[in-house]
Design a protein around this motif. Structure first.
Motif, PDB file in Angstrom:
ATOM      1  N   LYS A   6       0.834  -1.205   0.000  1.00  0.00           N
ATOM      2  CA  LYS A   6       0.000   0.000   0.000  1.00  0.00           C
ATOM      3  C   LYS A   6       0.866   1.251   0.000  1.00  0.00           C
ATOM      4  N   ILE A   7       0.245   2.348  -0.403  1.00  0.00           N
ATOM      5  CA  ILE A   7       0.896   3.652  -0.353  1.00  0.00           C
ATOM      6  C   ILE A   7       0.867   4.129   1.092  1.00  0.00           C
ATOM      7  N   ILE A   8       2.010   4.575   1.557  1.00  0.00           N
ATOM      8  CA  ILE A   8       2.137   5.067   2.933  1.00  0.00           C
ATOM      9  C   ILE A   8       1.594   6.490   2.986  1.00  0.00           C
ATOM     10  N   GLU A   9       0.734   6.736   3.944  1.00  0.00           N
ATOM     11  CA  GLU A   9       0.164   8.074   4.114  1.00  0.00           C
ATOM     12  C   GLU A   9       1.268   9.077   4.465  1.00  0.00           C
ATOM     13  N   LYS A  10       1.078  10.322   4.022  1.00  0.00           N
ATOM     14  CA  LYS A  10       2.078  11.365   4.269  1.00  0.00           C
ATOM     15  C   LYS A  10       2.436  11.488   5.747  1.00  0.00           C
ATOM     16  N   ASN A  11       1.426  11.383   6.597  1.00  0.00           N
ATOM     17  CA  ASN A  11       1.683  11.562   8.028  1.00  0.00           C
ATOM     18  C   ASN A  11       2.368  10.352   8.663  1.00  0.00           C
ATOM     19  N   GLU A  12       2.569   9.284   7.887  1.00  0.00           N
ATOM     20  CA  GLU A  12       3.261   8.092   8.385  1.00  0.00           C
ATOM     21  C   GLU A  12       4.616   7.892   7.706  1.00  0.00           C
ATOM     22  N   ILE A  13       5.068   8.885   6.940  1.00  0.00           N
ATOM     23  CA  ILE A  13       6.280   8.727   6.141  1.00  0.00           C
ATOM     24  C   ILE A  13       7.509   8.419   6.993  1.00  0.00           C
ATOM     25  N   TYR A  14       7.536   8.891   8.216  1.00  0.00           N
ATOM     26  CA  TYR A  14       8.717   8.686   9.054  1.00  0.00           C
ATOM     27  C   TYR A  14       8.901   7.225   9.455  1.00  0.00           C
ATOM     28  N   THR A  15       7.893   6.388   9.245  1.00  0.00           N
ATOM     29  CA  THR A  15       8.025   4.960   9.565  1.00  0.00           C
ATOM     30  C   THR A  15       9.044   4.277   8.658  1.00  0.00           C
ATOM     31  N   CYS A  47       5.390   6.942  -1.366  1.00  0.00           N
ATOM     32  CA  CYS A  47       6.179   5.794  -0.940  1.00  0.00           C
ATOM     33  C   CYS A  47       5.247   4.611  -0.739  1.00  0.00           C
ATOM     34  N   ALA A  48       5.598   3.487  -1.343  1.00  0.00           N
ATOM     35  CA  ALA A  48       4.841   2.249  -1.175  1.00  0.00           C
ATOM     36  C   ALA A  48       5.525   1.409  -0.110  1.00  0.00           C
ATOM     37  N   GLY A  49       4.709   0.688   0.649  1.00  0.00           N
ATOM     38  CA  GLY A  49       5.252  -0.167   1.692  1.00  0.00           C
ATOM     39  C   GLY A  49       4.766  -1.593   1.553  1.00  0.00           C
ATOM     40  N   ILE A  50       5.568  -2.517   2.059  1.00  0.00           N
ATOM     41  CA  ILE A  50       5.170  -3.911   2.186  1.00  0.00           C
ATOM     42  C   ILE A  50       4.957  -4.149   3.674  1.00  0.00           C
ATOM     43  N   TYR A  51       3.815  -4.717   4.005  1.00  0.00           N
ATOM     44  CA  TYR A  51       3.479  -4.962   5.404  1.00  0.00           C
ATOM     45  C   TYR A  51       3.257  -6.445   5.658  1.00  0.00           C
ATOM     46  N   ASN A  54       1.006  -5.639  10.713  1.00  0.00           N
ATOM     47  CA  ASN A  54       1.137  -4.183  10.826  1.00  0.00           C
ATOM     48  C   ASN A  54       2.586  -3.723  10.770  1.00  0.00           C
ATOM     49  N   LYS A  55       3.501  -4.655  10.535  1.00  0.00           N
ATOM     50  CA  LYS A  55       4.931  -4.343  10.530  1.00  0.00           C
ATOM     51  C   LYS A  55       5.390  -4.027   9.113  1.00  0.00           C
ATOM     52  N   ILE A  56       6.027  -2.863   8.938  1.00  0.00           N
ATOM     53  CA  ILE A  56       6.565  -2.488   7.630  1.00  0.00           C
ATOM     54  C   ILE A  56       7.889  -3.224   7.428  1.00  0.00           C
ATOM     55  N   ILE A  57       7.971  -3.987   6.330  1.00  0.00           N
ATOM     56  CA  ILE A  57       9.159  -4.802   6.093  1.00  0.00           C
ATOM     57  C   ILE A  57       9.809  -4.492   4.737  1.00  0.00           C
ATOM     58  N   GLY A  58       9.219  -3.576   3.981  1.00  0.00           N
ATOM     59  CA  GLY A  58       9.786  -3.193   2.695  1.00  0.00           C
ATOM     60  C   GLY A  58       9.241  -1.855   2.258  1.00  0.00           C
ATOM     61  N   ILE A  59      10.016  -1.157   1.440  1.00  0.00           N
ATOM     62  CA  ILE A  59       9.618   0.163   0.954  1.00  0.00           C
ATOM     63  C   ILE A  59      10.091   0.389  -0.472  1.00  0.00           C
ATOM     64  N   CYS A  60       9.454   1.350  -1.113  1.00  0.00           N
ATOM     65  CA  CYS A  60       9.857   1.773  -2.449  1.00  0.00           C
ATOM     66  C   CYS A  60       9.321   3.178  -2.687  1.00  0.00           C
ATOM     67  N   PHE A  94       5.999  -7.381  -5.237  1.00  0.00           N
ATOM     68  CA  PHE A  94       5.953  -5.948  -4.971  1.00  0.00           C
ATOM     69  C   PHE A  94       6.047  -5.167  -6.276  1.00  0.00           C
ATOM     70  N   PHE A  95       6.973  -5.552  -7.147  1.00  0.00           N
ATOM     71  CA  PHE A  95       7.112  -4.844  -8.408  1.00  0.00           C
ATOM     72  C   PHE A  95       5.903  -5.056  -9.312  1.00  0.00           C
ATOM     73  N   LYS A  96       5.278  -6.185  -9.262  1.00  0.00           N
ATOM     74  CA  LYS A  96       4.034  -6.400 -10.021  1.00  0.00           C
ATOM     75  C   LYS A  96       2.980  -5.405  -9.541  1.00  0.00           C
ATOM     76  N   TRP A  97       2.896  -5.222  -8.235  1.00  0.00           N
ATOM     77  CA  TRP A  97       1.961  -4.247  -7.661  1.00  0.00           C
ATOM     78  C   TRP A  97       2.338  -2.831  -8.115  1.00  0.00           C
ATOM     79  N   ILE A  98       3.641  -2.507  -8.098  1.00  0.00           N
ATOM     80  CA  ILE A  98       4.119  -1.175  -8.510  1.00  0.00           C
ATOM     81  C   ILE A  98       3.799  -0.926  -9.981  1.00  0.00           C
ATOM     82  N   TYR A  99       4.025  -1.920 -10.858  1.00  0.00           N
ATOM     83  CA  TYR A  99       3.711  -1.760 -12.282  1.00  0.00           C
ATOM     84  C   TYR A  99       2.238  -1.426 -12.455  1.00  0.00           C
TER      85      TYR A  99
END
Length: 141
Positions: A6-15, A47-51, A54-60, A94-99
Motif C-alpha cells: 500500500k501507499i504510505i500516508e504522508k503523516n506516516e512517512i517517518y516509519t 512511498c509504497a510499503g510492504i506490510y 502491521n509491521k513495515i518490512i519493505g519500501i519503495c 511488490f514490483f508487479k503491484w508497482i507496475y
C-alpha cells in the motif's frame, strides 16, 4: 504468510526511516532524512510499503514526472526489503503491484537508479526487464 502492499500516508512517512538507513551506502543522519522526507511528500513523491501484519518490512519510493524521452513515468527509488524476507518472491510481487499502480496513474514507463555495488539488485532488475540507459552522476554542492 500474507503480505499487503500500500501507499504510505504522508503523516506516516517517518516509519520508513529505519529501512532507508539500512539501505544507504553512505550514511545520512536521521534528522536530515526526516527533513528531506518532510519536503519530498509535498512534491511529486509517494512511498509504497510492504506490510507483514502491521509491521513495515519493505519500501519503495515513487517519483512521478513526465520526461521528453519516456513520457509520463515513475522513478522507483530507495527499494528495500528486510533481509529475513528476501529470496521468497516478495520483490517480484511488490514490483508487479508497482507496475499496476504506475499504469493506473497513467505512467508509460518506470525508471530507477541502483548503487553500483548492489549486484543482487542488478540481477533482479535485469530479470524484471529493465535495461541500462546511462550513468547517474552526482555532485554535492
Amino acid at each position: 504468510m500474507s503480505f499487503a502492499f500500500k501507499i504510505i500516508e504522508k503523516n506516516e512517512i517517518y516509519t520508513i526511516i529505519p529501512l532507508v538507513e539500512k539501505l544507504n551506502d553512505y550514511k545520512v543522519p536521521s534528522s536530515v532524512l526526516i527533513d528531506r522526507f518532510s519536503e519530498m511528500v509535498n512534491q511529486n513523491y509517494e512511498c509504497a510499503g510492504i506490510y507483514d501484519e502491521n509491521k513495515i518490512i519493505g519500501i519503495c519510493g515513487l517519483w512521478f514526472c513526465t520526461r521528453h524521452y519516456s513520457g509520463k513515468s515513475v522513478e522507483v527509488d530507495h527499494v528495500y526489503i528486510e533481509d529475513a524476507y528476501r529470496g521468497k518472491g516478495l520483490g517480484k510481487a511488490f514490483f508487479k503491484w508497482i507496475y499496476n499502480y504506475a499504469k493506473v496513474n497513467g505512467c508509460e514507463s518506470i525508471e530507477l537508479n541502483t548503487y553500483i555495488s548492489n549486484h543482487a539488485s542488478h540481477k533482479f532488475y535485469y530479470n524484471e526487464g529493465f535495461n541500462i540507459l546511462g550513468y547517474h552522476f552526482l555532485k554535492k554542492l
